[in-house]
Design an enzyme around this catalytic site. Structure first.
Site, PDB file in Angstrom:
ATOM      1  N   ASN A  45       1.644  -3.198   4.106  1.00  0.00           N
ATOM      2  CA  ASN A  45       0.691  -4.042   3.369  1.00  0.00           C
ATOM      3  C   ASN A  45      -0.284  -4.623   4.390  1.00  0.00           C
ATOM      4  O   ASN A  45      -0.143  -4.420   5.602  1.00  0.00           O
ATOM      5  CB  ASN A  45       1.417  -5.139   2.584  1.00  0.00           C
ATOM      6  N   LYS A  46      -1.242  -5.355   3.898  1.00  0.00           N
ATOM      7  CA  LYS A  46      -2.293  -5.912   4.752  1.00  0.00           C
ATOM      8  C   LYS A  46      -1.720  -6.591   5.993  1.00  0.00           C
ATOM      9  O   LYS A  46      -0.722  -7.305   5.915  1.00  0.00           O
ATOM     10  CB  LYS A  46      -3.116  -6.903   3.938  1.00  0.00           C
TER      11      LYS A  46
ATOM     12  N   ASP B 275       0.813  -1.218   0.000  1.00  0.00           N
ATOM     13  CA  ASP B 275       0.000   0.000   0.000  1.00  0.00           C
ATOM     14  C   ASP B 275       0.843   1.263   0.000  1.00  0.00           C
ATOM     15  O   ASP B 275       0.394   2.316  -0.442  1.00  0.00           O
ATOM     16  CB  ASP B 275      -0.939  -0.004   1.208  1.00  0.00           C
TER      17      ASP B 275
HETATM   18  O1  MRU Z   1      -7.751  -3.013   2.994  1.00  0.00           O
HETATM   19  P1  MRU Z   1      -7.484  -3.343   1.551  1.00  0.00           P
HETATM   20  O2  MRU Z   1      -8.296  -4.489   1.050  1.00  0.00           O
HETATM   21  O3  MRU Z   1      -7.577  -2.124   0.665  1.00  0.00           O
HETATM   22  O4  MRU Z   1      -5.965  -3.803   1.565  1.00  0.00           O
HETATM   23  C1  MRU Z   1      -5.356  -4.154   0.367  1.00  0.00           C
HETATM   24  C2  MRU Z   1      -3.991  -4.666   0.538  1.00  0.00           C
HETATM   25  O5  MRU Z   1      -3.419  -4.657   1.597  1.00  0.00           O
HETATM   26  C3  MRU Z   1      -3.301  -5.100  -0.688  1.00  0.00           C
HETATM   27  O6  MRU Z   1      -2.414  -6.148  -0.419  1.00  0.00           O
HETATM   28  C4  MRU Z   1      -2.521  -3.901  -1.204  1.00  0.00           C
HETATM   29  O7  MRU Z   1      -3.369  -2.821  -1.490  1.00  0.00           O
HETATM   30  C5  MRU Z   1      -1.724  -4.252  -2.356  1.00  0.00           C
HETATM   31  S1  MRU Z   1      -2.679  -4.352  -3.800  1.00  0.00           S
HETATM   32  C6  MRU Z   1      -1.545  -3.838  -4.919  1.00  0.00           C
END
Ligand code: MRU
Length: 334
Positions: free
Chosen positions: A245-246, A235
């Site tokens: 990232n997530k 992100d």
């Molecule tokens: O909360 P989200 O669903 O928006 O989180 C998304 C993620 O963490 C993805 O792994 C991240 O955006 C990478 S997508 C290129």
């Protein structure tokens, strides 16, 4: 699969409602700032690249409806709308990247018609670039995948996280297109299950051999030597290579280092934030604890009085990254 598109007849942003997948394919039509804000905040539009492109196309759709008669009033309304949309979520760099570009585009032109034309060109460029960046990431990352490789991924970074194709899954799609056998282990991605609902949906639709696991099973698979490499999206990446990232990505990276499994991050340039020097400068979104305790369950699964802690992202140190898969190539540092 096209996650987002601009409808040139109705002049609206059309986005798949990702909160309904895989059970329902519902499209949301957006031409009003409140609806755009809610769509991003409530994750109907989610995944860093999709948030950026959605913001750009959505801002253009909103601007077409402003009733201001003079450029000064129009720009005032546009600035307020940009500020509002930029406050929908704090972590994905792509949101601020797109808002910044749309703000700059609003200053090109003196008449309202010229400004609208400039906003249209910029929004469509951001959309086109997203597709190109993802395709290039796919081509560069494919070289890391040997025939028969087993790849572990976390959250959804496939076609649904971008306009099409995606980031972390792009090398996998490309490897399959080149005729390689690929096996994907997808973390379910608690609490909102993007891995189970979205990654598994799109990989199986694409005919890719996919196995769903709970997040806490990844280390066990690595210990058994079942994973050849990890590829995740991100992100926001700081200048020193730390990235958000997530939530759960950090423990994957630590485990990968422990078991000697290569750990790659797919990064389009729209996600790099050189103004963040380290991961400490990345704002991490904290979401409602109800996402942990009850959202996907008919009845609450925890006592009502329990406290919750629900950061949507975590920060992985750049020192744990084997390589950054970018549109320009694969690099050891950012
Ligand atoms: O909360 P989200 O669903 O928006 O989180 C998304 C993620 O963490 C993805 O792994 C991240 O955006 C990478 S997508 C290129």
């Amino acid at each position: 699969m096209r996650t987002l598109r601009f409808d040139e007849t109705t002049l609206e942003l059309v986005a798949i409602n990702q909160t309904k997948l895989p059970l329902e394919t519902e499209y949301i039509r957006i031409s009003e700032s409140r609806v755009l804000y809610q769509a991003i905040k409530e994750l109907a539009i989610r995944g860093a690249p999709a948030i950026g492109v959605g913001a750009a196309l959505g801002l253009y759709a909103c601007a077409l409806r402003f009733e201001d008669k003079a450029p000064e009033g129009f720009l005032y309304s546009f600035d307020k709308t940009v500020e509002y949309i930029a406050s929908s979520r704090p972590t994905a760099r792509n949101l601020f990247y797109a808002c910044g570009r749309m703000s700059a585009a609003s200053r090109q032109g003196t008449s309202i018609e010229d400004i609208k034309e400039s906003l249209k060109n910029e929004a469509f460029s951001i959309e086109k670039e997203d597709i190109e960046l993802c395709r290039a990431i796919g081509k560069n990352g494919e070289k890391l995948i040997r025939d028969g490789a087993a790849i572990l991924t976390h959250c959804n970074a496939g076609a649904l996280c971008a306009v099409e194709y995606g980031t972390a899954l792009a090398p996998i799609y490309e490897a399959k297109a080149k005729g390689k056998a690929v096996y994907v282990y997808a973390d379910e991605t608690r609490p909102l299950l993007q891995g189970a609902r979205l990654t598994c949906f799109e990989l199986t639709e694409a005919g890719i051999d996919t196995t769903l696991i709970c997040d806490n099973m990844a280390a066990g698979l690595m210990a058994k030597g079942k994973i050849d490499l990890v590829i995740v999206g991100c992100d926001r990446v700081a200048a020193n290579g730390d990235f958000a990232n997530k939530t759960g990505t950090l423990s994957l990276a630590v485990n990968a280092r422990h078991f000697g499994v290569p750990f790659y991050v797919a990064v389009p340039s729209s996600t790099v934030d050189l103004s963040a020097l380290t991961g400490d400068d990345i704002v991490i979104e904290e979401r409602d604890g109800a996402e942990i305790t009850e959202k996907f369950f008919k009845n609450p699964i925890a006592p009502e009085s329990v406290k919750t802690y629900n950061p949507a992202f975590d920060v992985t140190p750049g020192s744990l990254v084997t390589g950054y898969i970018t549109e320009k190539g694969v690099f050891k540092s950012i």
